[in-house]
Design a protein around this motif. Sequence first.
Motif, PDB file in Angstrom:
ATOM      1  N   GLU A  39      63.014  33.376  83.213  1.00 14.49           N
ATOM      2  CA  GLU A  39      63.361  32.485  82.100  1.00 14.49           C
ATOM      3  C   GLU A  39      64.553  31.595  82.456  1.00 14.49           C
ATOM      4  O   GLU A  39      64.530  30.371  82.228  1.00 14.49           O
TER       5      GLU A  39
ATOM      6  N   CYS B 161      52.648  38.718  91.294  1.00 14.81           N
ATOM      7  CA  CYS B 161      51.794  37.650  90.763  1.00 14.81           C
ATOM      8  C   CYS B 161      50.828  37.023  91.767  1.00 14.81           C
ATOM      9  O   CYS B 161      49.745  36.553  91.389  1.00 14.81           O
TER      10      CYS B 161
ATOM     11  N   PRO C 203      54.243  45.987  83.170  1.00 11.74           N
ATOM     12  CA  PRO C 203      54.912  44.714  82.853  1.00 11.74           C
ATOM     13  C   PRO C 203      56.149  44.522  83.718  1.00 11.74           C
ATOM     14  O   PRO C 203      56.685  45.464  84.302  1.00 11.74           O
ATOM     15  N   LEU C 204      56.588  43.273  83.822  1.00 13.50           N
ATOM     16  CA  LEU C 204      57.827  42.984  84.527  1.00 13.50           C
ATOM     17  C   LEU C 204      58.991  43.654  83.809  1.00 13.50           C
ATOM     18  O   LEU C 204      58.955  43.853  82.585  1.00 13.50           O
TER      19      LEU C 204
ATOM     20  N   VAL D 283      62.848  43.962  82.292  1.00 12.56           N
ATOM     21  CA  VAL D 283      63.655  43.030  81.492  1.00 12.56           C
ATOM     22  C   VAL D 283      64.438  42.110  82.421  1.00 12.56           C
ATOM     23  O   VAL D 283      64.523  40.893  82.190  1.00 12.56           O
TER      24      VAL D 283
ATOM     25  N   ILE E  97      54.131  36.854  80.248  1.00 14.25           N
ATOM     26  CA  ILE E  97      54.781  38.047  80.793  1.00 14.25           C
ATOM     27  C   ILE E  97      55.522  38.829  79.700  1.00 14.25           C
ATOM     28  O   ILE E  97      55.833  40.009  79.887  1.00 14.25           O
ATOM     29  N   LYS E  98      55.744  38.174  78.519  1.00 14.02           N
ATOM     30  CA  LYS E  98      56.422  38.870  77.407  1.00 14.02           C
ATOM     31  C   LYS E  98      55.456  39.257  76.301  1.00 14.02           C
ATOM     32  O   LYS E  98      55.871  39.803  75.281  1.00 14.02           O
TER      33      LYS E  98
ATOM     34  N   GLU F 282      63.720  41.160  85.502  1.00 11.93           N
ATOM     35  CA  GLU F 282      62.828  40.206  86.155  1.00 11.93           C
ATOM     36  C   GLU F 282      62.429  39.080  85.200  1.00 11.93           C
ATOM     37  O   GLU F 282      62.414  37.896  85.557  1.00 11.93           O
ATOM     38  N   THR F 283      62.136  39.462  83.958  1.00 12.45           N
ATOM     39  CA  THR F 283      61.749  38.460  82.958  1.00 12.45           C
ATOM     40  C   THR F 283      62.893  37.501  82.676  1.00 12.45           C
ATOM     41  O   THR F 283      62.705  36.276  82.604  1.00 12.45           O
ATOM     42  N   GLU F 284      64.089  38.044  82.548  1.00 15.89           N
ATOM     43  CA  GLU F 284      65.249  37.191  82.269  1.00 15.89           C
ATOM     44  C   GLU F 284      65.536  36.251  83.440  1.00 15.89           C
ATOM     45  O   GLU F 284      65.917  35.090  83.240  1.00 15.89           O
TER      46      GLU F 284
ATOM     47  N   ARG G 163      48.943  40.198  78.407  1.00 17.07           N
ATOM     48  CA  ARG G 163      50.202  40.217  79.136  1.00 17.07           C
ATOM     49  C   ARG G 163      49.948  40.200  80.642  1.00 17.07           C
ATOM     50  O   ARG G 163      49.004  40.800  81.143  1.00 17.07           O
TER      51      ARG G 163
ATOM     52  N   VAL H 133      56.112  32.470  80.741  1.00 17.19           N
ATOM     53  CA  VAL H 133      57.066  33.288  79.981  1.00 17.19           C
ATOM     54  C   VAL H 133      56.364  33.936  78.794  1.00 17.19           C
ATOM     55  O   VAL H 133      56.563  35.124  78.492  1.00 17.19           O
TER      56      VAL H 133
END
Length: 907
Positions: free
Chosen positions: A114, A43, A104-105, A107, A89-90, A109-111, A97, A86
């Motif tokens: 969050e 980022c 994309p990030l 799963v 990125i989702k 990394e996203t979690e 996105r 959030v």
Amino acid sequence: MQRLLLLSFFPVLLTLWLAAGSCSHEERISYNDSIRPIFNEKCIACHGGVKQSGGFGLVFREDALGETSSGKFAIVPGRPAKSEIVVRIKHDNPELRMPLEHAPLTVEETELIEEWIRQGAEWEEHWAYLPVKEVEVPTSTTVGIQHPIDAFVRARLQKEKLAPAPRAQKRDLLRRLSFDLTGLPPSQEMMLSFLEDNRPEAYEEAVDALLQSPAFGEHWASKWLDLARYADSRGYERDPNRTIWPWRDWVIRAYNEDMPYDEFTLQQLAGDLLPEATPDQYLATAFHRNTLSNDEGGTSNEEYRNITIMDRVATSWEVWLGTSMACVQCHGHPYDPLRHEEYYRSYAFFNQSTDHDHVSEAPNLIAFFPAEEEKVRKLEDWVREHENKEAQTQVQNWVKRLRMREPRLRPETFTEVVGGIFTDRGDEDFLFVHNDNSFRLEGQLLDDIAAIHLSYRAMSKGLSLRITLDALDGPLLLETALSSRKWPFGTQQLKIPPTAGKHDLYFQFSGVENKKIAGIYGVHFQEKLPGEGQAGYAEVEAYIQELLEAKDSVRVPVMVDRPAEQARTTRIFTAGNWLVPADTVEPGVAPVFPPMAEHNRPLNRLDFARWITAPENPLTARVAVNRYWAALFGQGIVTTLEDFGSQGGLPSHPELLDWLAGQFSGELGWSTKQLLRLMVTSETYQQSSTTSPALLAADPYNELLARGPRKRLSAEEVRDQILAVSGLLSDKMYGPGVMPPQPDGLWDGVVYSGMKWITSEGEDRYRRGIYTYLRRSVPHPFLTTFDGPNREVCLSRRTNTNTPLQALMTLNDPVVVEAANALARDLMTTETSYPELITAAHQRVLFQAPAVADATALLRLYNESLVYYHTSPTEAEELVGSTNAELAALTVVVNALFNLDEFISKA
């Protein structure tokens, strides 16, 4: 019935309450460990300290939590669903996105992001900016671990399910140790004694002996010279000579005397500002006079003065604080919490120095010949004895006056200049005056002034000066003839009558018509010498002019600050351009760091140096111990020695790093020798470097330290070792740079200099590499071939390469061939049979007899060479100076040994 229902419901409530309570003890997500790495990798290129797309930045917490350009908030602590980051990125639409136009990030990394936001988006400063922690040495279940370093390393190895390597063979260990502490192989006598000594304390005794060797200071000073960008020339177009080798000798002595690192720092950054600074402390400040200087005609000296200060800022932050500051001169740091204006707060510390890219390199520390040095000592003693108040300050003033000719008012401060031309360029940084030209010095307090020191360059005969008070036609203060002064300039003492009050002084020059008659460099006001009327006064007072006229033995550029009344105002340069100044700033440091101590005066370089070495500074000790660790182990606990910022490497053993930092600045009292002793007496250091395919696959760069270090020797070490094992190496220390053989004509391409490489004779031909004359535009080819730098900028890490040129150098360099010949001659005086000669050569070079296969190969090389030189006596004579085929053949064998990987590496 109701009571029973309530009782039966109570366990359910208790269970829910306990479950809720357990949530409060959930594992907290660390921003530094889990979130920052994602942001830095995915980022921050678009949302950093420079580029903040959409008005969203991730370097500072206030930017990350603030409102973005869209009016939305990217991060809403506790509410991931309301956080735009959030959402983006989702997002299903690739055009919306984030990260844009990248994968994309994941799963996971996203979690993580969050959950971090749900937990409150707690921010942490980067690990290196947090205070050094007090760390407990791990307790180990492994029997026999007694050394603290081993406890940290073994704990990590156990976690990774790896076993440490066994202890290195004694021969390999002593050779490694000797190179690491002195940069030289051990002597044959030391190796034999160590191999025969089986006492447990034998190794530590060897450590202590090497730490006390004079070669220790030469070796570690050589590493410091890379950081200090030391060279014997000034750089740029002409790259002329610079006399700064006395500072190099100061560094060698400092290491040999084990000067505490905090004092080592203070003296180099601000020795001139210490109370009653000694000549040695002034000399120490030459650290920052190693900057490049451009005396090319037509260049602006003010421009290059600013370039020099920028270099000093960047170098200081990299050397002592492991922080990359160069980019912040133009804009905020892309990755670390350093704003554009904070760079110029550091700049302000260095902006008061009097040097200004002049061809003379002033200010210079003048070292006189012994007779004049005695006069300086007597004059200083006189001031101490006869000054009633502030004697310490007065002595300092006289030291600056006599040894540095400072402070001086320079032409940029002159007003009402009539006819004079101030060039402020290259090698003509003078106010040039013609007949009847004049200038004014405004508001000079003359109550305690006994003389004016005029620094000038006479350009014609019959030069005279008239000084009046408050107007060109005002009362006469002084009228005198001026003597001839050669290039670049000299200083003349002009005594004035007692004069009270503050006055404007008008300087009017007379001489021949229609040509320049003088170049004015500066004006200094000399206070009255105390003790007038006392016995001996006249003799001591006469020393002043005698010292101004005396020839000096050497002049070294040093740091001297301008007096308070001449202080410069520091401004932010828009986009780093010195021609576009903006807001003013005061000296200071960024808020992310511990605050500096406050004083009732502007902060200066000494305050900055004391802040660097203060116990609460989180970087200084970490950066220092990491650099020493890297010198021993091949790489640092943080691999990026120069960058402890968020884009630098993470520490492989963070607790060990902090423990070492705490020891260095605490119990060890900043002692470099004690720190190195602590490291080399660990079992981790003493491990064999032998590895296995499995270990190499698991830890290719030895970050986990399951084996000993192995690396190629530095350029200086390769050459010094060749001279050492051959018996040619001179142990002469200190003095000007020497010129060992190099190919003819290498300097011919440097224009306008006229400098010549004059090959040194006698033992100077065989001095250690640290003494080799280093010209920035054309460094010695042996050093550059083995990755030695040109020292134009600070260098924390040399690149290690392996190229065919290196083999050609160690096969053909004149000094290498001389060394091979010298060793072959020596061997032939002690051994007779060819196999014994081969064994003896191998023993002298590598401290052990050759294996059978190696002995066979070397004997074959010897025999083939012997046949060749028997049939080609002229070739033998060219190689060894005689037609002795046996000597020539043995020289070839020794030369081959010098090219073995085992010889040019430490393992």
